[in-house]
Design a protein around this motif. Structure first.
Motif, PDB file in Angstrom:
ATOM      1  N   GLN A  15      -1.026   2.954 -11.383  1.00  0.00           N
ATOM      2  CA  GLN A  15       0.110   2.812 -10.459  1.00  0.00           C
ATOM      3  C   GLN A  15      -0.356   2.749  -9.017  1.00  0.00           C
ATOM      4  O   GLN A  15       0.043   1.881  -8.251  1.00  0.00           O
ATOM      5  N   VAL A  16      -1.182   3.703  -8.669  1.00  0.00           N
ATOM      6  CA  VAL A  16      -1.615   3.809  -7.278  1.00  0.00           C
ATOM      7  C   VAL A  16      -2.427   2.588  -6.860  1.00  0.00           C
ATOM      8  O   VAL A  16      -2.270   2.063  -5.765  1.00  0.00           O
ATOM      9  N   LEU A  17      -3.279   2.135  -7.755  1.00  0.00           N
ATOM     10  CA  LEU A  17      -4.202   1.057  -7.391  1.00  0.00           C
ATOM     11  C   LEU A  17      -3.546  -0.316  -7.445  1.00  0.00           C
ATOM     12  O   LEU A  17      -4.007  -1.249  -6.776  1.00  0.00           O
ATOM     13  N   ASP A  18      -2.500  -0.421  -8.229  1.00  0.00           N
ATOM     14  CA  ASP A  18      -1.878  -1.731  -8.377  1.00  0.00           C
ATOM     15  C   ASP A  18      -1.070  -2.153  -7.161  1.00  0.00           C
ATOM     16  O   ASP A  18      -0.751  -3.317  -7.001  1.00  0.00           O
ATOM     17  N   ARG A  19      -0.740  -1.168  -6.352  1.00  0.00           N
ATOM     18  CA  ARG A  19       0.085  -1.483  -5.186  1.00  0.00           C
ATOM     19  C   ARG A  19      -0.624  -2.509  -4.311  1.00  0.00           C
ATOM     20  O   ARG A  19      -1.799  -2.402  -4.030  1.00  0.00           O
ATOM     21  N   SER A  20       0.116  -3.439  -3.860  1.00  0.00           N
ATOM     22  CA  SER A  20      -0.463  -4.398  -2.922  1.00  0.00           C
ATOM     23  C   SER A  20      -0.707  -3.659  -1.612  1.00  0.00           C
ATOM     24  O   SER A  20      -0.057  -2.654  -1.324  1.00  0.00           O
ATOM     25  N   PRO A  21      -1.654  -4.153  -0.853  1.00  0.00           N
ATOM     26  CA  PRO A  21      -2.115  -3.415   0.325  1.00  0.00           C
ATOM     27  C   PRO A  21      -1.015  -3.129   1.341  1.00  0.00           C
ATOM     28  O   PRO A  21      -1.092  -2.167   2.093  1.00  0.00           O
ATOM     29  N   ASP A  22       0.013  -3.969   1.349  1.00  0.00           N
ATOM     30  CA  ASP A  22       1.030  -3.789   2.385  1.00  0.00           C
ATOM     31  C   ASP A  22       2.074  -2.740   2.022  1.00  0.00           C
ATOM     32  O   ASP A  22       2.709  -2.157   2.884  1.00  0.00           O
ATOM     33  N   THR A  23       2.252  -2.478   0.710  1.00  0.00           N
ATOM     34  CA  THR A  23       3.232  -1.455   0.356  1.00  0.00           C
ATOM     35  C   THR A  23       2.729  -0.084   0.776  1.00  0.00           C
ATOM     36  O   THR A  23       1.541   0.125   0.977  1.00  0.00           O
ATOM     37  N   GLU A  24       3.660   0.825   0.866  1.00  0.00           N
ATOM     38  CA  GLU A  24       3.305   2.176   1.276  1.00  0.00           C
ATOM     39  C   GLU A  24       2.411   2.836   0.217  1.00  0.00           C
ATOM     40  O   GLU A  24       2.507   2.533  -0.961  1.00  0.00           O
ATOM     41  N   HIS A  25       1.584   3.724   0.678  1.00  0.00           N
ATOM     42  CA  HIS A  25       0.809   4.522  -0.264  1.00  0.00           C
ATOM     43  C   HIS A  25       1.757   5.345  -1.112  1.00  0.00           C
ATOM     44  O   HIS A  25       2.776   5.837  -0.626  1.00  0.00           O
ATOM     45  N   LEU A  26       1.410   5.506  -2.370  1.00  0.00           N
ATOM     46  CA  LEU A  26       2.171   6.401  -3.207  1.00  0.00           C
ATOM     47  C   LEU A  26       1.894   7.815  -2.713  1.00  0.00           C
ATOM     48  O   LEU A  26       0.758   8.168  -2.428  1.00  0.00           O
ATOM     49  N   PRO A  27       2.931   8.615  -2.590  1.00  0.00           N
ATOM     50  CA  PRO A  27       2.681   9.986  -2.116  1.00  0.00           C
ATOM     51  C   PRO A  27       1.816  10.726  -3.118  1.00  0.00           C
ATOM     52  O   PRO A  27       1.839  10.433  -4.316  1.00  0.00           O
ATOM     53  N   ALA A  28       1.057  11.680  -2.629  1.00  0.00           N
ATOM     54  CA  ALA A  28       0.241  12.491  -3.514  1.00  0.00           C
ATOM     55  C   ALA A  28       1.142  13.160  -4.539  1.00  0.00           C
ATOM     56  O   ALA A  28       2.234  13.635  -4.209  1.00  0.00           O
ATOM     57  N   SER A  29       0.720  13.184  -5.778  1.00  0.00           N
ATOM     58  CA  SER A  29       1.548  13.756  -6.824  1.00  0.00           C
ATOM     59  C   SER A  29       0.743  14.762  -7.619  1.00  0.00           C
ATOM     60  O   SER A  29      -0.475  14.703  -7.647  1.00  0.00           O
ATOM     61  N   ALA A  30       1.438  15.678  -8.252  1.00  0.00           N
ATOM     62  CA  ALA A  30       0.767  16.646  -9.110  1.00  0.00           C
ATOM     63  C   ALA A  30       1.449  16.642 -10.468  1.00  0.00           C
ATOM     64  O   ALA A  30       2.650  16.870 -10.565  1.00  0.00           O
ATOM     65  N   VAL A  31       0.679  16.355 -11.497  1.00  0.00           N
ATOM     66  CA  VAL A  31       1.215  16.348 -12.850  1.00  0.00           C
ATOM     67  C   VAL A  31       0.713  17.590 -13.565  1.00  0.00           C
ATOM     68  O   VAL A  31      -0.486  17.857 -13.577  1.00  0.00           O
ATOM     69  N   ASN A  32       1.632  18.355 -14.114  1.00  0.00           N
ATOM     70  CA  ASN A  32       1.221  19.518 -14.892  1.00  0.00           C
ATOM     71  C   ASN A  32       1.423  19.205 -16.365  1.00  0.00           C
ATOM     72  O   ASN A  32       2.539  19.031 -16.825  1.00  0.00           O
ATOM     73  N   VAL A  33       0.345  19.114 -17.106  1.00  0.00           N
ATOM     74  CA  VAL A  33       0.455  18.753 -18.518  1.00  0.00           C
ATOM     75  C   VAL A  33       0.679  19.965 -19.412  1.00  0.00           C
ATOM     76  O   VAL A  33       0.938  19.817 -20.599  1.00  0.00           O
TER      77      VAL A  33
END
Lengths: 351, 351
Positions: free
Chosen positions: B316-334
């Motif tokens: 998800q994070v890497l697929d973003r095109s350079p102009d879109t906003e960065h995905l906010p930092a997220s924390a996943v608890n498994v």
DNA sequence: ATCAAGCATGTTATCGGTATCATTACAAGT
DNA sequence: ACTTGTAATGATACCGATAACATGCTTGAT
């Protein structure tokens, strides 16, 4: 994602230090070529700019990536993980980085991985196994880099080899069980007609079978079922199949300790006493084989050593300057040991 | 080493096909941009020359390597191997290649690896653990690429995180043992004053201890001995230490199933009945914990899932095109699960 | 017939290093 | 004094791809 400040290049460093790019490159690659005073200036500039060299550019320019491709069946088998770690350990002092791929015991997947890996221009390829698709073989031949086939002894090596004879392992297993006086002898392996097949396991079965035949015994109790990689379940299930086919079976060789453990548990469940009612042995000397109660007779191979030996071999081959002759293809046999523990015992009939 | 024919370049292909380099590049990167007839010509030329694209050059030019760095404590721990495989599996469809490094539980080694890896210009870094040296932290921050800390829940995440709370794991373990009525409760972990330390194991011990304290119990039976990674031997030895200190200990939590198995074997040897004389539990839900007799109570974390989730997050994070906003930092608890098996039972005193 | 839009392809300029050869300065040998 | 050797550094030319922009040619709407 943290904010990205444009990364400093070697050119930036050279400007700050008041030298040429080439001098910076030398400080990094071979500091002795540069006078101490210049070296210090450069180091300070590197520090100030938090410069991290770009090995991608460096690799392109020097035609050396310092990548070693390692292709294994799976990472989640402690034996292969040991080999990978041994290899990485041996190559680290020379600053090589492993590119690990895993095939899930599929030859087509191996071919796919080799193709993808070659695009990364590794300096060498290490691949588990000696059987490859035609295309894979050709690609590796054409790559013009050292190839090391590991975990078996190839009849027709592509280049170098480090391993042991799975066929002989199978023979050793059969001879051990025969030597205990058993005559109704079976084995547990995985299917060979699926996409995922354990070719080395099959070699062990072949060696095993060859001894049975020589002893005038049939190979009808050599069971092949389930897909590689084998599991505890595989051992339990295939033992069930075997017992159905031959309730009077006296001894069993599993192509992996993992299967052997599963078979042992199945024996517990069925009230079959090991080794009194049934002798059982595995392969690989996994930790669990030693810790089991009773501890399982097995054949030990030093997986980490295969990795280390491979690494040492590669360092020799790769260190040669381009003008010296190529090192001739070599084959290292690391051997194996029969480890007799508590799950195999003399046949009652013989006692 | 097989003979090396000079490798064909994209330029060679373009000449043979009678088109420009750019067209060849397009055929490889985005075939739809090229007319069918040209595409066929190019494909034929590629075939004829056995052309293998050079991703080193491609990476330099495009500023994307499609490398993901994965830093783990060791490969020879099936849990971490599962995570690596899950991560690789998730990233493969997008053609990412893992660069695996292992730290042997040493923070200085982690720092060294991060430095070396950054020179390879990975597109993202995945690192096990939430504690890093100052320099390592800074390097990762400065790298300007997504960072994912896994296998714990960081208080101050660098960027993203996928894991579970080791502290809560420790608490859950202690609550389970307390709930069975035990009062003399101990734990087995590794030393924290050596170079190689298991910080996540220590978190589990800390959580464990916190519950003991809340229950008015002392933490004097929480043993820390031996270096990470723990082993069967570690479990056996530390249990010995514990028994010497407190022969009347009723329940034990080992920071790893590996230790728990070793402790269980030591109990067998000493004639201590589990769970009648001693309740015993581990962590990790390793295969061996399930296969042991008696099967060991443990806390399961889905290691492969941590890898997969991390992979999905990165895609998800890497697929973003350079102009879109960065995905906010997220924390996943498994999360994790307490798996009650046969090595823990109600305290006799309470019965 | 005119022109904008779009498809297919080509041209040019890097990306960030290293290999190779050239240059400079100075010490030593004859 | 003149060559010669060597240590330290610089200049130049790639390594093999892709990004970004440019071009030519259809095509269809007006």
């Amino acid at each position: 994602m943290p904010p990205s400040s444009p990364k400093a290049t070697m050119h930036d460093v050279s400007r700050l230090a008041g030298v040429s790019k080439m001098t910076v490159s030398r400080v990094l690659a071979d500091p002795d070529l540069v006078s101490e005073s210049t070296r210090n200036k450069v180091m300070k500039a590197i520090e100030q700019l938090s410069y991290v060299p770009d090995r991608v550019a460096g690799s392109l320019s020097s035609r050396r990536t310092n990548f070693i491709t390692a292709i294994l069946p799976t990472l989640t088998n402690s034996n292969f993980a040991d080999t990978a770690q041994g290899l990485a350990e041996a190559m680290r002092p020379a600053d090589y980085q492993l590119l690990i791929g895993y095939t899930m015991y599929r030859l087509e997947e191996e071919e796919r991985i080799i193709r993808a890996m070659l695009a990364r221009r590794p300096d060498a390829i290490v691949v588990a196994g000696t059987t490859h698709t035609k295309a894979a073989n050709e690609m590796m031949l054409r790559a013009g880099i050292p190839i090391v086939e590991i975990w078996d002894t190839p009849e027709h090596p592509i280049d170098h080899a480090v391993g042991f004879s799975n066929y002989e392992v199978g023979r050793a297993a059969a001879l051990h069980l025969l030597g205990l006086g058993h005559r109704r002898i079976g084995a547990l392996g995985s299917r060979m007609d699926s996409d995922a097949k354990d070719l080395r396991g099959e070699s062990r079965l072949a060696g095993f079978t060859s001894v049975l035949r020589e002893a005038g015994l049939s190979d009808e109790l050599v069971i092949r079922a389930g897909e590689a990689p084998v599991s505890y379940d595989h051992g339990a299930v295939t033992l069930g199949i075997l017992l159905e086919r031959a309730p009077d079976v006296e001894a069993v060789f599993a192509v992996s300790d993992i299967s052997a453990v599963g078979a042992l548990m199945e024996c517990h469940r069925r009230g079959i006493k090991v080794p009194d009612d049934l002798s059982l042995m595995g392969f690989g000397d996994f930790d669990i084989a030693r810790q089991c109660v009773p501890a399982i007779t097995t054949i030990r191979i030093d997986a980490e050593r295969i990795g280390r030996k491979t690494g040492e071999l590669l360092l020799q081959v790769l260190d040669r300057s381009p003008d010296t002759e190529h090192l001739p293809a070599s084959a290292v046999n690391v051997g194996f040991d029969l480890v007799i523990r508590q799950t195999t015992a003399t046949s009652k009939k013989r006692r």
